[in-house]
Design a protein around this motif. Structure first.
Motif, PDB file in Angstrom:
ATOM      1  N   ILE A 103       0.856  -1.194   0.000  1.00 46.31           N
ATOM      2  CA  ILE A 103       0.000   0.000   0.000  1.00 46.31           C
ATOM      3  C   ILE A 103       0.885   1.234   0.000  1.00 46.31           C
ATOM      4  O   ILE A 103       1.977   1.232   0.595  1.00 46.31           O
ATOM      5  CB  ILE A 103      -0.950  -0.007   1.229  1.00 46.31           C
ATOM      6  CG1 ILE A 103      -1.918   1.186   1.192  1.00 46.31           C
ATOM      7  CG2 ILE A 103      -0.174  -0.060   2.534  1.00 46.31           C
ATOM      8  CD1 ILE A 103      -3.051   1.098   2.220  1.00 46.31           C
ATOM      9  N   ASP A 104       0.456   2.270  -0.674  1.00 45.44           N
ATOM     10  CA  ASP A 104       1.195   3.526  -0.682  1.00 45.44           C
ATOM     11  C   ASP A 104       0.846   4.342   0.554  1.00 45.44           C
ATOM     12  O   ASP A 104      -0.248   4.196   1.122  1.00 45.44           O
ATOM     13  CB  ASP A 104       0.841   4.337  -1.945  1.00 45.44           C
ATOM     14  CG  ASP A 104       1.429   3.702  -3.207  1.00 45.44           C
ATOM     15  OD1 ASP A 104       1.212   4.258  -4.290  1.00 45.44           O
ATOM     16  OD2 ASP A 104       2.072   2.638  -3.091  1.00 45.44           O
ATOM     17  N   ASP A 105       1.770   5.242   0.928  1.00 45.25           N
ATOM     18  CA  ASP A 105       1.587   5.988   2.185  1.00 45.25           C
ATOM     19  C   ASP A 105       0.660   7.192   2.035  1.00 45.25           C
ATOM     20  O   ASP A 105       0.518   7.995   2.957  1.00 45.25           O
ATOM     21  CB  ASP A 105       2.940   6.419   2.759  1.00 45.25           C
ATOM     22  CG  ASP A 105       3.705   7.343   1.811  1.00 45.25           C
ATOM     23  OD1 ASP A 105       4.925   7.448   1.962  1.00 45.25           O
ATOM     24  OD2 ASP A 105       3.081   7.936   0.903  1.00 45.25           O
ATOM     25  N   ASP A 106       0.047   7.334   0.865  1.00 39.34           N
ATOM     26  CA  ASP A 106      -0.975   8.383   0.702  1.00 39.34           C
ATOM     27  C   ASP A 106      -2.333   7.739   0.448  1.00 39.34           C
ATOM     28  O   ASP A 106      -3.232   8.337  -0.155  1.00 39.34           O
ATOM     29  CB  ASP A 106      -0.607   9.333  -0.453  1.00 39.34           C
ATOM     30  CG  ASP A 106      -0.612   8.624  -1.792  1.00 39.34           C
ATOM     31  OD1 ASP A 106      -0.702   9.316  -2.824  1.00 39.34           O
ATOM     32  OD2 ASP A 106      -0.528   7.376  -1.822  1.00 39.34           O
ATOM     33  N   CYS A 107      -2.442   6.497   0.913  1.00 39.88           N
ATOM     34  CA  CYS A 107      -3.708   5.764   0.782  1.00 39.88           C
ATOM     35  C   CYS A 107      -4.284   5.550   2.178  1.00 39.88           C
ATOM     36  O   CYS A 107      -3.597   5.031   3.061  1.00 39.88           O
ATOM     37  CB  CYS A 107      -3.467   4.419   0.101  1.00 39.88           C
ATOM     38  SG  CYS A 107      -2.905   4.594  -1.616  1.00 39.88           S
ATOM     39  N   TRP A 266      -8.830   5.053   0.058  1.00 39.63           N
ATOM     40  CA  TRP A 266      -9.029   6.480  -0.248  1.00 39.63           C
ATOM     41  C   TRP A 266      -7.664   7.044  -0.635  1.00 39.63           C
ATOM     42  O   TRP A 266      -6.782   7.187   0.208  1.00 39.63           O
ATOM     43  CB  TRP A 266      -9.581   7.220   0.974  1.00 39.63           C
ATOM     44  CG  TRP A 266      -9.810   8.673   0.750  1.00 39.63           C
ATOM     45  CD1 TRP A 266      -8.934   9.712   0.976  1.00 39.63           C
ATOM     46  CD2 TRP A 266     -11.007   9.272   0.242  1.00 39.63           C
ATOM     47  NE1 TRP A 266      -9.503  10.911   0.652  1.00 39.63           N
ATOM     48  CE2 TRP A 266     -10.780  10.685   0.207  1.00 39.63           C
ATOM     49  CE3 TRP A 266     -12.251   8.781  -0.165  1.00 39.63           C
ATOM     50  CZ2 TRP A 266     -11.749  11.576  -0.244  1.00 39.63           C
ATOM     51  CZ3 TRP A 266     -13.220   9.666  -0.616  1.00 39.63           C
ATOM     52  CH2 TRP A 266     -12.966  11.033  -0.652  1.00 39.63           C
ATOM     53  N   HIS A 267      -7.468   7.291  -1.941  1.00 41.88           N
ATOM     54  CA  HIS A 267      -6.184   7.825  -2.417  1.00 41.88           C
ATOM     55  C   HIS A 267      -6.205   9.339  -2.279  1.00 41.88           C
ATOM     56  O   HIS A 267      -7.009  10.007  -2.921  1.00 41.88           O
ATOM     57  CB  HIS A 267      -5.943   7.401  -3.871  1.00 41.88           C
ATOM     58  CG  HIS A 267      -4.602   7.783  -4.385  1.00 41.88           C
ATOM     59  ND1 HIS A 267      -4.353   8.005  -5.723  1.00 41.88           N
ATOM     60  CD2 HIS A 267      -3.422   7.980  -3.757  1.00 41.88           C
ATOM     61  CE1 HIS A 267      -3.080   8.322  -5.879  1.00 41.88           C
ATOM     62  NE2 HIS A 267      -2.489   8.310  -4.694  1.00 41.88           N
ATOM     63  N   SER A 268      -5.318   9.859  -1.430  1.00 43.09           N
ATOM     64  CA  SER A 268      -5.503  11.259  -0.997  1.00 43.09           C
ATOM     65  C   SER A 268      -4.697  12.256  -1.809  1.00 43.09           C
ATOM     66  O   SER A 268      -5.050  13.430  -1.876  1.00 43.09           O
ATOM     67  CB  SER A 268      -5.064  11.398   0.462  1.00 43.09           C
ATOM     68  OG  SER A 268      -3.655  11.252   0.534  1.00 43.09           O
ATOM     69  N   LYS A 269      -3.603  11.812  -2.464  1.00 40.79           N
ATOM     70  CA  LYS A 269      -2.686  12.806  -3.018  1.00 40.79           C
ATOM     71  C   LYS A 269      -2.556  12.639  -4.529  1.00 40.79           C
ATOM     72  O   LYS A 269      -2.169  11.568  -4.993  1.00 40.79           O
ATOM     73  CB  LYS A 269      -1.309  12.623  -2.360  1.00 40.79           C
ATOM     74  CG  LYS A 269      -0.314  13.722  -2.629  1.00 40.79           C
ATOM     75  CD  LYS A 269       1.001  13.432  -1.951  1.00 40.79           C
ATOM     76  CE  LYS A 269       1.770  12.335  -2.649  1.00 40.79           C
ATOM     77  NZ  LYS A 269       2.062  12.664  -4.077  1.00 40.79           N
ATOM     78  N   ALA A 270      -2.867  13.708  -5.255  1.00 41.94           N
ATOM     79  CA  ALA A 270      -2.639  13.665  -6.704  1.00 41.94           C
ATOM     80  C   ALA A 270      -1.205  14.115  -6.950  1.00 41.94           C
ATOM     81  O   ALA A 270      -0.834  15.240  -6.609  1.00 41.94           O
ATOM     82  CB  ALA A 270      -3.611  14.596  -7.414  1.00 41.94           C
TER      83      ALA A 270
HETATM   84 MN   LIG Z   1      -0.319   8.426  -4.476  1.00 47.70          MN
END
Ligand SMILES: [Mn+2]
Ligand SMILES: O=c1ccn([C@@H]2O[C@H](COP(=O)(O)OP(=O)(O)O[C@H]3O[C@@H](CO)[C@H](O)[C@H]3O)[C@@H](O)[C@H]2O)c(=O)[nH]1
Length: 367
Positions: A103-107, A266-270
């Protein structure tokens, strides 16, 4: 033919590692604490190894930075990307567990339409522990789910399904769009929660996103090489795509399944679309040749293990894609290095240098 009942997925807490690539502090774990705290984390710190990454208290983890990767793999570290989320595959390499969730750290934790927080990890486990249906499409989606089944006309001889190798989750809020689409639709957000899990049919490729992904490491781990990206490479943001295309042709060959759909995060960062365009642009036109290549791949029947399939695939990449750009020759070589590293780290008779290096373990860990 009796159909396996849909099991209530066990937590698998001793059989699953969570792999996180990061260049940031890991405060996002606070939101995941109820779902992740009982699991072991493998944190792959990218970029400057002298930077300290803060991990919230109470998590059981091992953290590897670039110095660790170089120490443990020696020259084979050349196959692990630097300054790109592709570095996450080092975590897949050193894990000793049967299952991986990355998982990515902006999820963050998403909510379903009822407002209930989604335990993405539990859904991935459910997806991995129940069979897939790659050989015949079930029009009522996942037949192994409570309240669903195989529909009329579905051959009973095929209702056992196939072992599931990959569970590909999706994203609310910031969708995983490529840079051109991001530029054209900067404000688009994904608000559509589709309550479905689908098996991707045999013979069909798909764009695998690495930010909310789980897989059976014993079934398909050696194919989950996130291709050479980032520092010194002509391309970026195709690491997960490359792994997905290699994985899919191999799961098709070995009779394994790949699922996509639930769970959502919830992917928070574009990320910056202009930066992304610079990373992606060669991939956008290269893939017009890459996809027909993967669609044409036929692996020899003697290739009965993932490693053997992967080595055969690397030869085909060098022969068929090498003429496009020297990058693909380098990538084909890196694919072989990856398998060598996989064997060195994971073979029962681990070689002395790797065993010694591993003995020193990660940069930091918390039990
Ligand atoms: Mn991301
Ligand atoms: O050089 C780097 C940059 C980032 N990371 C870590 O990797 C993930 C993803 O980073 P980020 O969220 O900034 O990147 P995205 O543009 O959203 O892309 C990711 O989503 C998928 C493609 O859409 C794919 O997973 C990524 O490319 C974070 O955990 C960063 O901390 C890194 O390790 N090195």
């Amino acid at each position: 033919m009796s159909k396996p009942a849909t099991p209530v997925a066990p937590p698998l807490k001793d059989e699953l590692d969570i792999v996180i690539p990061t260049i940031r502090n890991l405060d996002f774990l606070e939101m995941w604490r109820p779902f992740f705290q009982q699991y072991h984390l493998i944190i792959v710190q990218d970029g400057d190894p002298t930077k300290t990454i803060n991990v919230p208290e109470g998590f059981d983890y091992e953290l590897y930075n670039r110095n660790d990767i170089n120490r443990i793999l020696g020259p084979k570290a050349s196959c692990i990307s630097f300054k790109d989320s592709a570095c996450r595959c080092f975590g897949f390499l050193v894990s000793k567990k049967k299952y991986i969730f990355t998982i990515d750290d902006d999820c963050f934790v998403a909510k379903d339409p009822s407002g209930k927080e989604i335990n993405a990890l539990a859904q991935h486990i459910q997806n991995l522990l129940t069979p897939s249906t790659p050989f015949f499409f079930n029009t009522l989606y996942d037949p192994y789910r409570d309240g669903a089944d195989f529909v009329r006309g579905y051959p009973f001889s095929m209702r056992e399904g196939a072992p599931t190798a990959v569970s590909h989750g999706l994203w609310l809020n910031i969708p995983d769009y490529d840079a051109p689409t991001q530029l054209v639709k900067p404000l688009e957000r994904n608000t559509r929660y589709v309550d479905a899990v689908l098996t991707i049919p045999k013979g069909t490729l798909f764009p695998m996103c690495g930010m909310n992904l789980a897989f059976d490491r014993e079934l398909i781990g050696p194919a989950m090489y996130f291709g050479l990206m980032g520092d010194g490479q002509p391309i970026g943001r195709y690491d997960d795509m490359w792994a997905g295309w290699c994985t899919k042709v191999i799961t098709d060959h070995l009779g394994l399944g790949v699922k996509t759909g639930l769970p959502y995060i919830w992917h928070s960062k574009a990320s910056n679309p202009f930066v992304n365009l610079k990373k992606e642009y060669k991939g956008i036109y290269w893939q017009e040749d890459i996809i027909p290549f993967f669609q044409s791949v036929t692996l020899p029947k003697e290739s009965t293990t993932v490693q053997k399939c992967y080595i055969e695939l690397s030869k085909m990449v060098k022969e068929k894609l090498g003429p496009i750009d020297p990058y693909f020759t380098k990538l084909a070589d890196a694919m072989v290095t990856w398998i060598d590293a996989w064997e060195e780290i994971n073979s029962p008779a681990q070689s002395a240098p790797a065993a010694d290096a591993k003995k020193d373990g990660p940069s930091s860990k918390k039990k």
